[in-house]
Every structure is written in C-alpha cells, then in structure tokens.
Write a protein that holds these residues in place. Structure first.
Motif, short mmCIF file in Angstrom:
data_model
loop_
_atom_site.label_atom_id
_atom_site.label_comp_id
_atom_site.label_asym_id
_atom_site.label_seq_id
_atom_site.Cartn_x
_atom_site.Cartn_y
_atom_site.Cartn_z
N SER A 107 73.52 16.85 -49.08
CA SER A 107 73.08 16.16 -47.88
C SER A 107 71.90 17.15 -47.18
O SER A 107 70.95 16.76 -46.93
N LEU A 108 72.12 18.43 -47.14
CA LEU A 108 71.20 19.47 -46.60
C LEU A 108 69.83 19.47 -47.30
O LEU A 108 68.80 19.56 -46.94
N GLU A 110 78.05 18.83 -48.62
CA GLU A 110 77.40 19.04 -47.32
C GLU A 110 75.93 19.54 -48.08
O GLU A 110 74.77 19.35 -47.42
N MET A 120 66.75 24.18 -41.45
CA MET A 120 67.34 23.59 -42.33
C MET A 120 67.59 24.48 -43.64
O MET A 120 68.80 24.65 -44.23
N LYS A 139 68.82 17.04 -49.14
CA LYS A 139 67.99 15.78 -49.21
C LYS A 139 67.30 15.84 -47.80
O LYS A 139 66.06 15.66 -47.48
N HIS A 140 68.01 16.23 -46.81
CA HIS A 140 67.14 16.34 -45.35
C HIS A 140 66.13 17.72 -45.37
O HIS A 140 65.21 17.21 -44.97
N LEU A 141 66.30 18.73 -46.18
CA LEU A 141 65.49 19.60 -46.06
C LEU A 141 64.08 18.95 -46.83
O LEU A 141 62.94 19.25 -46.29
N MET A 146 62.92 15.96 -47.12
CA MET A 146 62.50 15.15 -46.04
C MET A 146 61.61 15.85 -44.96
O MET A 146 60.62 15.41 -44.62
N LEU A 147 62.21 17.12 -44.61
CA LEU A 147 61.55 17.80 -43.45
C LEU A 147 60.16 18.44 -44.17
O LEU A 147 59.23 18.64 -43.34
#
Ligand SMILES: [Zn+2]
Length: 233
Positions: free
Chosen positions: A99-100, A96, A68, A102-104, A106-107
């Motif tokens: 969103s990335l 994007e 990510m 946010k995803h990062l 979470m990870l």
C-alpha cells in the motif's frame, strides 16, 4: 501698420497658442499613462505569482514523497529486521508495504507533474521579463521624444506670449474688445483670412466688392455669413 493686420497677427498667435495647449495636454496624458507598459507590468506580476505558486506546490510534493519514503523504509526495516516473527504481523507488514509503495508511486507522479508545472511557470516568467524589458525600453524612447517636444513647445509658448503682450498696445481698445468677443463666440477664430475668394473661417464665397472692402487697412469688415473679421492680406 494697418489696424486689421495687428488683429490678424494676434489671431495667428492665439491660434498657435491654442494648438500648443492642446498638444501639451495630450503629451502630459501620454506620459502619465502608457498602456503597453502597464499591460507588460501586469503580465509580469501575474507570471511571478504563478511561478511562486508552482514553486510552493513542488515543495509540498517533494515533502510528501520524502515522508512516504521514510515510512516505507521504516516498514521495510521492521519487516526484514527479524524482530517480528508472528506470521499474521508479517503479513500485515507486507500488505502495508504494498500500500505504501502504491501511495509513493502516486506521490512521485504528482511530484513530476509539479516539476513540469514549475518549468512551464519559469518559462512564462522569462517571457514576461523579456516583454517587460522591451516595453520599458520603448517607453523610455518615446518618453524622451515627448519630453523634448514638450520643452520645445513650452519655449514657443513663452515666445508667443511675450510677442502677444508686445503688440497689444498697438491695438485700439474697441478693436481688442471686438476681437475678444468674436474669439469667444467663434471657437477661438475671430479673424479669418480670405482663401480662394472665400472666408477662411466658414468657407463662404465672398463677392468682389467684399474682397475689395476687406483690403481696406483701417476699416473692419465682417464675413456676411459667419460674422468674423475678414483679412485680405
Ligand atoms: Zn465666414
């Protein structure tokens, strides 16, 4: 020496031989199954498996975070590289990026949780190793004691068996036959000594006449209650 005395000696040896056999069987059972050690080995195997799983989960979480981060870096270099000028495309890249990120995040939370799980699993394995070592040490000590007892009992058994063979010729055949028959019928006790004026085999109180008769060195007398040969000493 009296006839009854020989039978009484034979009885003493056979009673002791029966005790030794029982104990040797028990020792062999204990040596082959140690429940404490088996439980510790099981706990240890389980803890190691848990740690292995936690390690693999952590590795996956780290890889996901890394992948990510690379995506995010690629997004940022495109966004700020100056090659994209179109406002719509720039806007898409910005969306994007959010969103990335946010995803990062979470990870990264997942990675942290995996690290904590890994630490817990390591603690669990360390505790299981300690328990296993204690169980191994205890088993070694108790096994050494049991093996020592086993050797002593086996020697005593050998001695009893040769003593038994040595006295057999001095027992008349009909007496030996009677002894063997009673022994088989009375759970290994054919000859009972008289204890406190009673039969040592069944506890039946014996009359003075019976006790007197039991002192005869050559005449076999039986307990009127259980039928065992009486020995007055
Ligand atoms: Zn009796």
């Amino acid at each position: 020496m009296s006839q009854i005395f020989h039978l009484y000696r034979l009885q003493k040896m056979d009673t002791r031989r029966a005790q030794i056999s029982l104990r040797l069987a028990e020792i062999s059972r204990i040596l082959s199954t140690d429940p404490v050690l088996a439980a510790a080995q099981q706990r240890h195997a389980k803890a190691e498996q848990t740690q292995k799983t936690a390690h693999s989960n952590l590795r996956s979480a780290e890889n996901a975070v890394q992948a990510m981060q690379i995506k995010l870096e690629q997004n940022q270099s495109t966004l700020y590289g100056g090659r994209v000028q179109n406002p719509k495309e720039l806007n898409d890249l910005q969306n994007e990026q959010a969103s990335l990120k946010k995803h990062l995040s979470m990870l990264e939370d997942e990675q942290l949780a995996a690290m904590e799980a890994m630490e817990e699993a390591e603690k669990g394995t360390a505790a299981a190793v300690e328990q296993l070592n204690q169980a191994l040490a205890a088993a070694a000590t108790s096994q050494a004691a049991l093996l020592g007892e086993k050797v002593t009992l086996e020697k005593e058994m050998e001695r009893l068996e040769s003593e038994r063979l040595a006295i057999l010729p001095s027992i008349p055949a009909p007496d030996l036959e009677l002894y063997n028959r009673l022994s088989a019928q009375k759970r290994g006790l054919a000859v009972a000594d008289i204890q406190d004026d009673s039969c040592g085999g069944c506890g039946n109180m014996l009359s003075p006449a019976m006790r007197q008769a039991a002192r005869s060195p050559s005449q076999v007398n039986f307990c009127p209650s259980c039928g065992r040969i009486l020995y007055a000493g």
